[in-house]
Design an enzyme around this catalytic site. Structure first.
Site, PDB file in Angstrom:
ATOM      1  N   GLU A  55      29.141  -6.651   2.775  1.00 56.42           N
ATOM      2  CA  GLU A  55      27.690  -6.858   2.757  1.00 56.42           C
ATOM      3  C   GLU A  55      27.128  -5.885   1.726  1.00 56.42           C
ATOM      4  O   GLU A  55      27.116  -4.674   1.951  1.00 56.42           O
ATOM      5  CB  GLU A  55      27.082  -6.616   4.135  1.00 56.42           C
ATOM      6  CG  GLU A  55      25.607  -6.952   4.192  1.00 56.42           C
ATOM      7  CD  GLU A  55      24.983  -6.666   5.550  1.00 56.42           C
ATOM      8  OE1 GLU A  55      23.753  -6.837   5.657  1.00 56.42           O
ATOM      9  OE2 GLU A  55      25.697  -6.260   6.488  1.00 56.42           O
ATOM     10  N   ASP A  66      14.981  -0.115   6.854  1.00 52.83           N
ATOM     11  CA  ASP A  66      16.165   0.726   6.958  1.00 52.83           C
ATOM     12  C   ASP A  66      15.794   2.153   7.341  1.00 52.83           C
ATOM     13  O   ASP A  66      14.676   2.616   7.109  1.00 52.83           O
ATOM     14  CB  ASP A  66      16.911   0.737   5.620  1.00 52.83           C
ATOM     15  CG  ASP A  66      17.663  -0.556   5.369  1.00 52.83           C
ATOM     16  OD1 ASP A  66      18.560  -0.866   6.176  1.00 52.83           O
ATOM     17  OD2 ASP A  66      17.357  -1.261   4.390  1.00 52.83           O
TER      18      ASP A  66
END
Length: 271
Positions: A55, A66
């Site tokens: 990924e 994030d």
């Protein structure tokens, strides 16, 4: 088991893992972190160590979903010249040519969709899936109609805070579901993790032919093993790997990947 996956590479690794009685280890790294050359080295070596699916994070100046560890990685990658430009594409092409693993592009809508990067990646056959945390379900469905013809899966998200009706709606027509252990940002050290089997059991009846992977909070081999024991087809690890890149602890990174991969062996985890 026949699946409804669009990507032949995703389907191949999924079926091969099933045949070997394994779950998949999906490893997240930010493209270009800490430098473009070191990024390739770490991606390639991590694949050799046991990552089944890569990924790759598209660097963003505003990675708002994030946590701090990954935010710092985005900044390092941008500083290293891995913006959505030729530097990023050159790295991506090299990974595709030299690392025989499916590649999932994880990015924010602004950099990956609005600027048209996904089309470049699609046209050059550089990706097998799109991971878009800030797209709505409706946007994900529209994208799937576009990129499915090119053999690309669009991953949908479910988290433990969703009710059963929402889970059913997200699963309808999905090929890959990313089940998040908690709602919030990645790498949250204060997050309260549920027993992963509870979420798996809520989702599985609605996804009979798709791939169901677990992520968020899988910071150790033991937690990866717990996700596999709970019935998930794969485990996504990110922040703990990125933190090793930040400190350039390469041997530690590869050893950690290998230890996590061992925990995906279903026969050894009692699954």
């Amino acid at each position: 088991m026949k699946t409804n996956l669009y990507s032949p590479m995703n389907a191949e690794v999924f079926h091969d893992a099933k045949d070997r009685a394994e779950a998949l280890l999906i490893g997240y790294l930010v493209a270009g972190d800490p430098t473009i050359d070191e990024s390739f080295e770490m991606i390639q070596a991590s694949a050799h160590a046991g990552i089944d699916i890569i990924e790759l994070g598209v660097p963003s100046p505003n990675p708002f979903a994030d946590g701090e560890v990954i935010k710092r990685a985005h900044k390092r990658a941008l500083d290293a010249g891995a913006a959505a430009s030729e530097g990023l594409l050159a790295l991506w092409r090299k990974v595709r040519q030299e690392v025989s693993r499916p590649i999932w592009a994880m990015g924010y809508k602004n950099e990956l969709i609005d600027e048209g990067l996904y089309r470049l990646l699609m046209e050059e056959q550089l990706i097998d899936a799109l991971v878009l945390p800030d797209c709505t379900l409706e946007e994900q469905i529209r994208l799937q109609e576009e990129v499915g013809k090119a053999g690309i899966d669009v991953i949908r998200f479910i988290n433990s805070a969703m009710d059963d009706e929402k889970i059913r709606n997200v699963c309808n027509g999905a090929t890959i579901i990313y089940a998040q252990s908690y709602a919030g940002t990645t790498g949250d050290p204060m997050a309260q993790l549920q027993d992963p089997s509870v979420l798996c059991d809520r989702i599985r009846p609605h996804l009979p032919k798709g791939m169901l992977v677990s992520g968020f909070g899988l910071r150790s081999p033991e937690r990866v093993g717990k996700a596999v024991q709970s019935g998930f087809d794969g485990a996504v690890v990110g922040s703990v790997l990125v933190s090793r890149c930040e400190n350039r602890e390469k041997d530690y990174l590869y050893r950690l990947v290998a230890e996590m991969k061992l925990e995906t062996l279903i026969s050894s985890t009692g699954g």
